[in-house]
Motif scaffolding. Structure first.
Motif, PDB file in Angstrom:
ATOM      1  N   ASP A 171       0.851  -1.188   0.000  1.00  0.00           N
ATOM      2  CA  ASP A 171       0.000   0.000   0.000  1.00  0.00           C
ATOM      3  C   ASP A 171       0.882   1.232   0.000  1.00  0.00           C
ATOM      4  OD1 ASP A 171      -2.397   1.341  -0.116  1.00  0.00           O
ATOM      5  OD2 ASP A 171      -2.754   1.295   2.034  1.00  0.00           O
ATOM      6  N   GLY A 172       0.444   2.239  -0.717  1.00  0.00           N
ATOM      7  CA  GLY A 172       1.085   3.544  -0.705  1.00  0.00           C
ATOM      8  C   GLY A 172       0.102   4.530  -0.113  1.00  0.00           C
ATOM      9  N   ALA A 173       0.621   5.500   0.638  1.00  0.00           N
ATOM     10  CA  ALA A 173      -0.241   6.502   1.261  1.00  0.00           C
ATOM     11  C   ALA A 173       0.451   7.855   1.237  1.00  0.00           C
ATOM     12  CB  ALA A 173      -0.566   6.092   2.696  1.00  0.00           C
ATOM     13  N   SER A 174      -0.354   8.905   1.142  1.00  0.00           N
ATOM     14  CA  SER A 174       0.159  10.272   1.164  1.00  0.00           C
ATOM     15  C   SER A 174      -0.677  11.105   2.120  1.00  0.00           C
ATOM     16  CB  SER A 174       0.085  10.908  -0.229  1.00  0.00           C
ATOM     17  OG  SER A 174       0.906  10.228  -1.128  1.00  0.00           O
ATOM     18  N   SER A 175      -0.019  12.021   2.799  1.00  0.00           N
ATOM     19  CA  SER A 175      -0.707  12.981   3.654  1.00  0.00           C
ATOM     20  C   SER A 175      -0.778  14.281   2.860  1.00  0.00           C
ATOM     21  CB  SER A 175       0.058  13.173   4.964  1.00  0.00           C
ATOM     22  OG  SER A 175      -0.600  14.109   5.784  1.00  0.00           O
ATOM     23  N   GLY A 176      -1.846  14.439   2.092  1.00  0.00           N
ATOM     24  CA  GLY A 176      -1.954  15.509   1.108  1.00  0.00           C
ATOM     25  C   GLY A 176      -1.717  14.880  -0.252  1.00  0.00           C
ATOM     26  N   GLU A 232       0.173  -3.692 -18.915  1.00  0.00           N
ATOM     27  CA  GLU A 232       1.487  -3.146 -19.263  1.00  0.00           C
ATOM     28  C   GLU A 232       1.345  -1.814 -19.998  1.00  0.00           C
ATOM     29  OE1 GLU A 232       4.044  -6.038 -21.092  1.00  0.00           O
ATOM     30  OE2 GLU A 232       3.913  -7.378 -19.354  1.00  0.00           O
ATOM     31  N   TYR A 233       0.397  -1.010 -19.514  1.00  0.00           N
ATOM     32  CA  TYR A 233       0.108   0.276 -20.147  1.00  0.00           C
ATOM     33  C   TYR A 233      -0.457   1.242 -19.109  1.00  0.00           C
ATOM     34  CZ  TYR A 233      -2.299   3.830 -22.893  1.00  0.00           C
ATOM     35  OH  TYR A 233      -2.720   5.020 -23.389  1.00  0.00           O
ATOM     36  N   VAL A 234      -0.054   2.491 -19.225  1.00  0.00           N
ATOM     37  CA  VAL A 234      -0.620   3.546 -18.389  1.00  0.00           C
ATOM     38  C   VAL A 234      -0.792   4.795 -19.255  1.00  0.00           C
ATOM     39  CG1 VAL A 234       1.628   4.360 -17.528  1.00  0.00           C
ATOM     40  CG2 VAL A 234      -0.406   4.700 -16.149  1.00  0.00           C
ATOM     41  N   LYS A 235      -1.914   5.493 -19.040  1.00  0.00           N
ATOM     42  CA  LYS A 235      -2.217   6.683 -19.843  1.00  0.00           C
ATOM     43  C   LYS A 235      -1.323   7.869 -19.485  1.00  0.00           C
ATOM     44  CE  LYS A 235      -6.999   6.469 -21.169  1.00  0.00           C
ATOM     45  NZ  LYS A 235      -8.349   6.844 -20.890  1.00  0.00           N
ATOM     46  N   LYS A 236      -1.246   8.163 -18.195  1.00  0.00           N
ATOM     47  CA  LYS A 236      -0.534   9.362 -17.747  1.00  0.00           C
ATOM     48  C   LYS A 236       0.976   9.202 -17.881  1.00  0.00           C
ATOM     49  CE  LYS A 236      -3.027  12.223 -14.566  1.00  0.00           C
ATOM     50  NZ  LYS A 236      -3.045  12.801 -13.245  1.00  0.00           N
ATOM     51  N   ASN A 237       1.597  10.165 -18.538  1.00  0.00           N
ATOM     52  CA  ASN A 237       3.054  10.141 -18.713  1.00  0.00           C
ATOM     53  C   ASN A 237       3.798  10.128 -17.375  1.00  0.00           C
ATOM     54  OD1 ASN A 237       2.952  10.054 -21.489  1.00  0.00           O
ATOM     55  ND2 ASN A 237       3.060  12.276 -21.731  1.00  0.00           N
ATOM     56  N   LEU A 238       3.213  10.745 -16.357  1.00  0.00           N
ATOM     57  CA  LEU A 238       3.836  10.792 -15.031  1.00  0.00           C
ATOM     58  C   LEU A 238       4.138   9.393 -14.501  1.00  0.00           C
ATOM     59  CD1 LEU A 238       4.578  12.406 -12.402  1.00  0.00           C
ATOM     60  CD2 LEU A 238       2.180  12.173 -11.749  1.00  0.00           C
ATOM     61  N   TYR A 239       3.263   8.436 -14.805  1.00  0.00           N
ATOM     62  CA  TYR A 239       3.413   7.080 -14.265  1.00  0.00           C
ATOM     63  C   TYR A 239       4.207   6.146 -15.176  1.00  0.00           C
ATOM     64  CZ  TYR A 239      -0.510   8.919 -11.556  1.00  0.00           C
ATOM     65  OH  TYR A 239      -1.327   9.698 -10.784  1.00  0.00           O
ATOM     66  N   GLU A 250       1.459   7.826  -7.100  1.00  0.00           N
ATOM     67  CA  GLU A 250       2.904   7.574  -7.173  1.00  0.00           C
ATOM     68  C   GLU A 250       3.353   6.702  -6.006  1.00  0.00           C
ATOM     69  OE1 GLU A 250       5.173  11.333  -9.004  1.00  0.00           O
ATOM     70  OE2 GLU A 250       3.720  11.865  -7.440  1.00  0.00           O
ATOM     71  N   ALA A 251       2.805   6.960  -4.831  1.00  0.00           N
ATOM     72  CA  ALA A 251       3.151   6.163  -3.641  1.00  0.00           C
ATOM     73  C   ALA A 251       2.748   4.701  -3.834  1.00  0.00           C
ATOM     74  CB  ALA A 251       2.487   6.757  -2.400  1.00  0.00           C
TER      75      ALA A 251
END
Length: 130
Positions: free
Chosen positions: A7-12, A81-88, A44-45
């Motif tokens: 699991d990934g988590a973010s505070s904000g 094996e595909y992601v839309k967003k370039n960030l990922y 991202e997390a």
């Protein structure tokens, strides 16, 4: 087969983030990891949790593994094996490279209610950023 709950988590969003990894199915009992991963988005997390989990498996010689995640975004990206967003894209490429180091790799989506151990570890890791 070894099961790895991540699991990934973010505070904000973005904010201080952490990765939680809970490994079960070992003869020595479960292994737990809380990894602070800096400032990033929740998605991202989630990817970083998978990357850290894969890295741990490779380092420890766990070759037949089944990952469990409550992130449908990550599970679907890895399966297709595909992601839309370039960030990922770089994160997905890293995952695909690492998973090829294993003999057998599975990833499965599970509801958050079944991922409490990894969630607690990820939240603990957020605090470690500070």
């Amino acid at each position: 087969m070894i099961e790895i709950y991540i699991d990934g988590a973010s505070s904000g969003n973005p904010g201080p983030s952490g990765a939680g990894i809970f490994i079960k199915g070992l003869s020595t009992g479960p292994e737990t990891y809380s990894v602070p991963i800096g400032i990033m988005t929740n998605h991202e997390a989630e990817y970083l949790a998978l990357i850290h989990g894969l890295t741990i498996c490779i380092e420890k010689g766990y070759k037949v593994v089944s990952f469990r995640t409550d992130s449908q975004l990550v599970e679907q990206a890895v399966e297709k094996e595909y992601v839309k967003k370039n960030l990922y894209q770089p994160l997905l490429q890293q995952v695909l490279f690492l998973k090829d180091e294993l003999d057998l790799f599975f990833i499965k989506w599970i509801p958050s209610s079944q991922n409490k151990n990894a969630d607690e570890l990820a939240r603990k890791a957020i605090q470690m950023n500070r």
